[in-house]
Enzyme design. Structure first.
Site, short mmCIF file in Angstrom:
data_model
loop_
_atom_site.label_atom_id
_atom_site.label_comp_id
_atom_site.label_asym_id
_atom_site.label_seq_id
_atom_site.Cartn_x
_atom_site.Cartn_y
_atom_site.Cartn_z
N GLN A 110 -5.22 -5.57 46.62
CA GLN A 110 -3.95 -7.24 47.46
C GLN A 110 -3.17 -5.96 48.22
O GLN A 110 -2.06 -6.28 48.90
CB GLN A 110 -4.13 -7.99 46.16
N HIS A 128 -5.06 -8.01 51.80
CA HIS A 128 -3.92 -8.04 52.29
C HIS A 128 -3.65 -7.08 53.22
O HIS A 128 -2.30 -7.30 53.91
CB HIS A 128 -3.13 -8.47 50.91
N CYS A 161 23.19 -2.19 56.05
CA CYS A 161 22.78 -3.24 55.41
C CYS A 161 24.95 -3.26 55.30
O CYS A 161 25.46 -2.97 54.64
CB CYS A 161 22.50 -2.33 54.14
N THR A 220 -2.71 -7.68 38.48
CA THR A 220 -2.41 -8.53 39.12
C THR A 220 -2.41 -9.75 38.25
O THR A 220 -2.90 -10.58 36.97
CB THR A 220 -3.84 -8.48 39.80
#
Ligand code: NAD
Length: 273
Positions: A110, A128, A161, A220
């Site tokens: 994933q 993914h 930022c 996971t």
């Protein structure tokens, strides 16, 4: 063995199953890359606690933040990209790759960080997607972005930022990965919330899980569907299903500990004892 809760008897039984298995699937999630310095997103101090996924894990939401609060979007991109840009495979990735010396292995991940391939695994299904691959608005492949380019992006993002930054400055900094052309928006080849999984990898992953006789789930939480359904499919098909995670895993035999510790121990027990 360092892990205090590790069930040594389960480790030996899992090693025996692995040794005799013929259709092996290793299914990985964010936890396998944690020891490479890439945090999981759901931990208390994970990415989603600072940047809500309802906003940042959907293209419309993310572009809205980029336009209205570019400094905040810069913070998000920096937090997402910096750990991945600098990460190297850890002992867990290397153990999975080394398994190919003994067995044919299908890795279903994933993760989007490319670390299984970097460790040398040769059959990796990235359900993914891949962060450092880009796709055009129509879904066609655009190209790949090198780690050096991502490191340069990270350095360009750092000074952005701040509240006073503008949208154009932000888009210039992230241009290798995301931007606009006459054909529309190009972006990383990753699956955002609400999007379909990557094909053909997902189709192959379903078949691999359903045909497996040994299915090892590593790092996971099995909460992101439909990928989280793969261990269930494997179990239903009769595979030996075991999980590796420092935290308890419900309804599955569970080897407690870090992937970088348990995976080398498992492979040693299976093939060197
Ligand atoms: P998750 O964050 O839901 O779960 C991670 C699991 O890993 C947890 O159960 C945690 O206890 C465990 N873990 C933590 N450290 C570990 C270690 N050292 N060894 C083994 N396990 C460890 O992750 P998910 O289930 O993969 O779902 C999150 C989604 O976000 C997925 O799509 C995932 O790939 C993506 N994501 C990817 C990356 C990456 O590419 N590296 C990083 C974060 C999230």
């Amino acid at each position: 063995m360092g892990s205090q809760n590790l069930d040594e008897s389960l480790l030996r039984r899992t090693a025996r199953s692995l040794r005799s298995a013929e259709r092996i699937v290793i299914f990985t999630g964010a936890g396998v890359s944690a020891e490479s310095g890439i945090g999981t997103f759901r931990d208390d101090d994970g990415l989603w606690s600072r940047f809500p996924p309802e906003e940042f894990a959907q293209l419309d939401g993310l572009m809205g933040v980029a336009m209205n609060e570019p400094g905040r979007a810069a913070e998000f991109f920096l937090a997402l990209l910096e750990p991945m840009a600098r990460a190297q495979p850890n002992a867990g990735h290397r153990a999975i790759a080394a398994l190919e010396k003994h067995k044919r292995v299908t890795v279903i991940t994933q993760n989007v960080d490319g670390l299984h391939e970097a460790a040398g695994s040769s059959r990796v299904l990235t359900v993914h997607g891949r962060m450092f691959e880009t796709v055009n608005a129509d879904g066609s492949r655009r190209g790949t972005v090198s780690r050096d380019e991502v490191i340069a992006m990270v350095e360009a993002l750092r000074p952005l930022c701040r509240p006073s930054v503008d949208f154009a400055e932000l888009m210039t900094a992230v241009a290798p990965l995301i931007g606009f052309t006459e054909a529309g928006l190009y972006r990383p080849n990753i699956v955002l919330f609400g999007e379909s999984l990557c094909e053909p990898d997902w189709r192959y992953a379903v078949v691999a899980a359903e045909c497996s006789d040994f299915f090892l789930s590593v790092g996971t939480s099995a909460t992101v569907y439909p990928a989280a359904g793969l261990p269930v499919s494997a179990k239903r098909a009769g595979a030996t299903v075991v999980a590796i995670d420092p935290l308890p895993v419900a309804n599955t035999p569970w080897l407690a500990g870090a992937a970088g510790e348990i995976l080398p121990a498992l492979i040693k027990e299976a093939f060197e004892s």
